[in-house]
Motif scaffolding. Structure first.
Motif, short mmCIF file in Angstrom:
data_model
loop_
_atom_site.label_atom_id
_atom_site.label_comp_id
_atom_site.label_asym_id
_atom_site.label_seq_id
_atom_site.Cartn_x
_atom_site.Cartn_y
_atom_site.Cartn_z
N MET A 43 41.27 40.56 29.53
CA MET A 43 40.44 39.37 29.57
C MET A 43 39.04 39.66 29.01
O MET A 43 38.42 40.65 29.38
N GLN A 87 39.54 34.13 39.99
CA GLN A 87 40.96 34.10 39.68
C GLN A 87 41.40 35.46 39.16
O GLN A 87 40.71 36.09 38.36
N CYS A 137 43.12 38.04 36.82
CA CYS A 137 43.25 37.94 35.37
C CYS A 137 43.87 39.21 34.81
O CYS A 137 44.09 40.18 35.53
N ASP A 138 44.10 39.19 33.54
CA ASP A 138 44.63 40.34 32.82
C ASP A 138 43.49 41.33 32.54
O ASP A 138 42.34 40.95 32.41
#
Lengths: 86, 143, 143, 86
Positions: A69, A63, A65-66
């Motif tokens: 993270m 996925q 993500c930032d």
């Protein structure tokens, strides 16, 4: 404090120009990086991806993500270079 | 209805269009991306597409879901081919149906634009005028 | 290349798309108009299309020529069916190919909009909820 | 001046709602109208097309034309009601 507690093994997945650069499509990597951003900097030092971080998107466990993270042991991590499908 | 798929064989448009059959829909718009024999003034011999399958699937599905939420459409399908493709081969197919054509056109355009911008699929170009090949992606261009 | 045609049989998209095969084109956009089971909240049973063939042919060809002049496209084809059509039948097909998708989308939209606005073809609607039928045309609406 | 010199026979073609209104698809019509506009007014009086001239387009010999177009003997003339193809 045991340094090994901070170390994590992550599974890196490489695609496209990053796979070409590293000569690998996957890699087990031992790191003390706290965030994916820190991991990117670490890998960029190792391999010299020649791509600004602004052109890359991080993904953890399939996925997006930032960059902030946090990394966990056994995470599957990938840095996505600019896409070119279609 | 929405459906995103990655395939490693020739895309068959006829069986895809059949899935849109709907008596309430008056408009169907489709986009096909074909492998061109040139890019940036260089003669292309063939292409190779690879993807990050898990992430491509979730991103591709998200694009279609967003198109359904944003436009008054009935269904949207996108199929992307992977592997080695020759000049003229269909690399991507997008189909959208709707009661009215305005939504169908806009949604089809939205889907292909977002698929190209967001979904982790990469194209490697091989050239007729050199031995080198190149992963496309540093430059973001329209097809 | 451009081609406009009026037919009284089922439109076959596959053989039409084959005519666009062109190694320099990366984008193909098509529009299909299908007979809907409703219009203005009335249940439609079937349609009948008639045309003024000589004038429809020259106007249809003019629309395609103008699309070719206005947009960076390679080819444009439009086929319109006439006679009695059932729900789900394809009434009109438009296909456009181009090097890039932006021109293909715009030109395809331009063609169907102008075909609907200018070409002397008329649709008669038959309804499930009444014996009457109606020539559509006094009101100009999008499909 | 012989009136018959001014008279022309034209072939009218009717479509859609106009064919329904007249009960015909073609008709030979003797007229002294000079322009297609005058001919429209003449036919509208005869049949009552219930459509404003602004919604209609004239065509002579299978080509759209101006309302001021002069009529010639044996012209094929049609008045095109709003189209609804697609």
């Amino acid at each position: 404090m045991d340094n090994s507690v901070l170390s994590k093994t992550v599974c890196l997945k490489y695609f496209s120009q990053f796979a070409e650069r590293t000569g690998k499509t996957t890699e087990e990597w031992l790191t003390e990086a706290i965030t994916v951003e820190a991991l990117w900097i670490e890998l960029d030092k190792q391999y010299g991806f020649e791509l600004d971080i602004s052109a890359v998107r991080p993904a953890v466990n399939h996925q997006f993500c930032d960059w902030k993270m946090a990394i966990n042991h056994r995470d599957i991590i990938s840095f996505i270079p600019p896409v070119s499908g279609g | 209805m929405h459906h995103f798929e990655l395939v490693d064989y020739q895309i068959q448009r006829e069986s895809l269009v059949d899935r849109f059959s709907d008596p309430s829909c008056g408009a169907f718009v489709s986009f096909e991306g074909w492998v061109r024999n040139h890019h940036d003034n260089r003669p292309v011999s063939h292409l190779f597409y690879e993807s990050y399958p898990e992430l491509a699937m979730s991103e591709g599905q998200a694009v279609l879901q967003q198109a359904l939420a944003k436009y008054q459409i009935n269904s949207a399908i996108c199929i992307h081919r992977l592997g080695s493709l020759q000049i003229g081969d269909m690399a991507v197919w997008v189909g959208v149906n709707a009661a009215h054509r305005d939504a169908a056109f806009q949604a089809c355009r939205y889907v292909i634009d977002d698929i190209k911008a967001r979904v982790p699929i990469w194209k490697k170009e091989f050239y007729l005028d050199s031995q080198e090949s190149k992963w496309i992606g540093s430059e973001v261009k329209s097809l």
